[in-house]
Scaffold this motif. Structure first.
Motif, PDB file in Angstrom:
ATOM      1  N   HIS A   7     -16.972 -42.704 -16.188  1.00  0.00           N
ATOM      2  CA  HIS A   7     -16.410 -41.793 -15.359  1.00  0.00           C
ATOM      3  C   HIS A   7     -15.705 -40.677 -15.829  1.00  0.00           C
ATOM      4  CE1 HIS A   7     -17.462 -44.482 -12.116  1.00  0.00           C
ATOM      5  NE2 HIS A   7     -16.733 -45.467 -12.839  1.00  0.00           N
ATOM      6  N   GLN A   8     -16.496 -39.304 -15.941  1.00  0.00           N
ATOM      7  CA  GLN A   8     -16.051 -38.284 -16.584  1.00  0.00           C
ATOM      8  C   GLN A   8     -15.392 -37.384 -15.507  1.00  0.00           C
ATOM      9  OE1 GLN A   8     -18.749 -36.313 -19.061  1.00  0.00           O
ATOM     10  NE2 GLN A   8     -18.314 -37.768 -20.505  1.00  0.00           N
ATOM     11  N   PHE A   9     -14.232 -36.672 -15.533  1.00  0.00           N
ATOM     12  CA  PHE A   9     -13.648 -35.798 -14.736  1.00  0.00           C
ATOM     13  C   PHE A   9     -14.660 -34.608 -14.323  1.00  0.00           C
ATOM     14  CE2 PHE A   9     -11.400 -31.734 -13.991  1.00  0.00           C
ATOM     15  CZ  PHE A   9     -10.489 -32.330 -13.104  1.00  0.00           C
ATOM     16  N   GLU A  10     -14.949 -34.239 -13.201  1.00  0.00           N
ATOM     17  CA  GLU A  10     -15.712 -33.518 -12.948  1.00  0.00           C
ATOM     18  C   GLU A  10     -14.945 -32.173 -12.219  1.00  0.00           C
ATOM     19  OE1 GLU A  10     -19.182 -34.506 -10.270  1.00  0.00           O
ATOM     20  OE2 GLU A  10     -18.208 -36.548 -10.140  1.00  0.00           O
ATOM     21  N   ARG A  11     -15.081 -31.073 -12.806  1.00  0.00           N
ATOM     22  CA  ARG A  11     -14.147 -30.031 -12.603  1.00  0.00           C
ATOM     23  C   ARG A  11     -14.543 -29.373 -11.284  1.00  0.00           C
ATOM     24  NH1 ARG A  11     -11.461 -26.181 -16.150  1.00  0.00           N
ATOM     25  NH2 ARG A  11     -11.123 -24.555 -15.106  1.00  0.00           N
ATOM     26  N   GLY A  12     -13.380 -29.108 -10.587  1.00  0.00           N
ATOM     27  CA  GLY A  12     -13.580 -28.534  -9.212  1.00  0.00           C
ATOM     28  C   GLY A  12     -13.739 -29.478  -7.956  1.00  0.00           C
ATOM     29  N   THR A  13     -13.909 -30.613  -8.146  1.00  0.00           N
ATOM     30  CA  THR A  13     -14.251 -31.676  -6.997  1.00  0.00           C
ATOM     31  C   THR A  13     -13.047 -32.454  -6.562  1.00  0.00           C
ATOM     32  OG1 THR A  13     -15.020 -33.278  -8.563  1.00  0.00           O
ATOM     33  CG2 THR A  13     -16.535 -31.800  -7.816  1.00  0.00           C
ATOM     34  N   ASP A  14     -11.959 -32.423  -7.441  1.00  0.00           N
ATOM     35  CA  ASP A  14     -10.982 -33.265  -6.990  1.00  0.00           C
ATOM     36  C   ASP A  14      -9.833 -32.713  -6.396  1.00  0.00           C
ATOM     37  OD1 ASP A  14     -11.464 -35.451 -10.129  1.00  0.00           O
ATOM     38  OD2 ASP A  14     -12.500 -35.453  -8.152  1.00  0.00           O
ATOM     39  N   GLY A  15      -9.865 -31.622  -6.295  1.00  0.00           N
ATOM     40  CA  GLY A  15      -8.537 -30.841  -5.615  1.00  0.00           C
ATOM     41  C   GLY A  15      -8.525 -30.718  -4.269  1.00  0.00           C
ATOM     42  N   PRO A  16      -7.616 -30.054  -3.535  1.00  0.00           N
ATOM     43  CA  PRO A  16      -7.294 -30.045  -2.231  1.00  0.00           C
ATOM     44  C   PRO A  16      -8.666 -29.426  -1.457  1.00  0.00           C
ATOM     45  CG  PRO A  16      -6.226 -28.208  -3.121  1.00  0.00           C
ATOM     46  CD  PRO A  16      -6.733 -29.167  -4.355  1.00  0.00           C
ATOM     47  N   LYS A  17      -8.819 -29.745  -0.105  1.00  0.00           N
ATOM     48  CA  LYS A  17     -10.065 -29.419   0.645  1.00  0.00           C
ATOM     49  C   LYS A  17      -9.382 -28.456   1.807  1.00  0.00           C
ATOM     50  CE  LYS A  17     -13.039 -31.592  -1.367  1.00  0.00           C
ATOM     51  NZ  LYS A  17     -13.387 -31.024  -2.411  1.00  0.00           N
ATOM     52  N   VAL A  18      -8.278 -28.350   2.022  1.00  0.00           N
ATOM     53  CA  VAL A  18      -7.607 -27.547   3.015  1.00  0.00           C
ATOM     54  C   VAL A  18      -6.180 -27.205   2.453  1.00  0.00           C
ATOM     55  CG1 VAL A  18      -6.694 -27.449   5.310  1.00  0.00           C
ATOM     56  CG2 VAL A  18      -8.771 -28.535   5.115  1.00  0.00           C
ATOM     57  N   ILE A  19      -5.741 -25.816   2.452  1.00  0.00           N
ATOM     58  CA  ILE A  19      -4.625 -25.137   1.954  1.00  0.00           C
ATOM     59  C   ILE A  19      -4.002 -24.432   3.094  1.00  0.00           C
ATOM     60  CG2 ILE A  19      -3.544 -23.814   0.462  1.00  0.00           C
ATOM     61  CD1 ILE A  19      -5.568 -24.431  -1.823  1.00  0.00           C
ATOM     62  N   VAL A  20      -2.800 -25.090   3.734  1.00  0.00           N
ATOM     63  CA  VAL A  20      -2.063 -24.222   4.680  1.00  0.00           C
ATOM     64  C   VAL A  20      -1.155 -23.310   4.078  1.00  0.00           C
ATOM     65  CG1 VAL A  20      -0.363 -24.646   6.510  1.00  0.00           C
ATOM     66  CG2 VAL A  20      -2.589 -26.025   6.465  1.00  0.00           C
ATOM     67  N   VAL A  21      -1.064 -22.314   4.577  1.00  0.00           N
ATOM     68  CA  VAL A  21      -0.109 -21.084   3.985  1.00  0.00           C
ATOM     69  C   VAL A  21       0.631 -20.445   5.228  1.00  0.00           C
ATOM     70  CG1 VAL A  21      -1.742 -19.504   3.616  1.00  0.00           C
ATOM     71  CG2 VAL A  21       0.483 -19.208   2.493  1.00  0.00           C
ATOM     72  N   GLY A  22       1.985 -20.474   5.347  1.00  0.00           N
ATOM     73  CA  GLY A  22       2.597 -19.915   6.294  1.00  0.00           C
ATOM     74  C   GLY A  22       2.642 -18.498   5.980  1.00  0.00           C
ATOM     75  N   VAL A  23       2.524 -17.611   6.977  1.00  0.00           N
ATOM     76  CA  VAL A  23       2.552 -16.140   7.265  1.00  0.00           C
ATOM     77  C   VAL A  23       3.273 -15.668   8.395  1.00  0.00           C
ATOM     78  CG1 VAL A  23       0.385 -15.710   5.629  1.00  0.00           C
ATOM     79  CG2 VAL A  23       0.293 -15.908   8.012  1.00  0.00           C
ATOM     80  N   ASP A  24       4.125 -14.828   7.936  1.00  0.00           N
ATOM     81  CA  ASP A  24       4.831 -14.100   8.983  1.00  0.00           C
ATOM     82  C   ASP A  24       4.991 -12.461   8.982  1.00  0.00           C
ATOM     83  OD1 ASP A  24       6.689 -13.926   6.992  1.00  0.00           O
ATOM     84  OD2 ASP A  24       8.196 -15.115   7.846  1.00  0.00           O
ATOM     85  N   GLY A  25       4.250 -11.902   7.838  1.00  0.00           N
ATOM     86  CA  GLY A  25       4.387 -10.667   7.539  1.00  0.00           C
ATOM     87  C   GLY A  25       5.325 -10.317   6.440  1.00  0.00           C
ATOM     88  N   SER A  26       6.176 -11.125   6.193  1.00  0.00           N
ATOM     89  CA  SER A  26       7.120 -10.580   5.128  1.00  0.00           C
ATOM     90  C   SER A  26       6.686 -10.553   3.938  1.00  0.00           C
ATOM     91  CB  SER A  26       8.375 -11.715   5.079  1.00  0.00           C
ATOM     92  OG  SER A  26       7.740 -13.085   4.475  1.00  0.00           O
ATOM     93  N   GLU A  27       7.208  -9.928   2.818  1.00  0.00           N
ATOM     94  CA  GLU A  27       6.595  -9.865   1.405  1.00  0.00           C
ATOM     95  C   GLU A  27       6.395 -11.161   0.938  1.00  0.00           C
ATOM     96  OE1 GLU A  27       5.760  -7.172  -0.360  1.00  0.00           O
ATOM     97  OE2 GLU A  27       5.853  -5.866   1.562  1.00  0.00           O
TER      98      GLU A  27
END
Length: 153
Positions: A7-27
């Motif tokens: 089993h070899q590591f497959e680049r780009g397949t083991d990471g997150p599928k959904v990334i949530v980021v909070g935004v409110d307009g601040s820098e």
């Protein structure tokens, strides 16, 4: 070939599928969104940009149009994000969605991360001095220990 090499590591397949980021307009939140966008692009993940509209309590009692103001902020954020997406169209391939939740920032982000089945949460570092004493949204998310949390300065 030994079993551990089968089993070899497959680049780009083991990471997150959904990334949530909070935004409110601040820098700080816009820097967090830029960081999360780069992460989502590299991981081919969905970027879920979340604006938490504050619960209207004292403002209503005083007759202030707080809900209209927070709706305007959400609309401005969407316009800004669409413009930014257009600028990089054809250069970067990025899937993103914009969501609004009502509540306090911590509770809203927790609800968003749960409902959107987030694999990771990204937030900007608090720019408010009082949060050094009480604890920022970022610190509370980290202490919750439910997702990997990245705090962008």
């Amino acid at each position: 070939m030994t079993e551990q090499h089968a089993h070899q590591f497959e680049r780009g397949t083991d990471g997150p599928k959904v990334i949530v980021v909070g935004v409110d307009g601040s820098e700080s939140s816009l820097r967090a969104a830029a960081y999360a966008a780069g992460l989502a692009r590299r991981q081919r993940a969905l970027l879920a940009l979340v604006y938490v509209q504050p619960v209207v309590t004292a403002g209503v009692a005083l007759g202030a149009p707080v809900a209209e103001t927070t709706d305007e902020i959400a609309e401005e954020l969407i316009a800004y994000l669409r413009e930014a997406t257009e600028r990089v169209k054809g250069i970067f391939d990025l899937r993103w969605e914009f969501h609004t939740f009502r509540g306090d920032p911590y509770g809203g982000l927790v609800k968003a991360a749960d409902e959107l089945k987030a694999d990771a949460v990204v937030v900007g570092a608090s720019e408010q001095a009082g949060h050094r004493i009480v604890g920022s949204v970022a610190v509370r998310l980290v202490k919750a220990g439910r997702w990997p949390v990245t705090v962008v300065p």
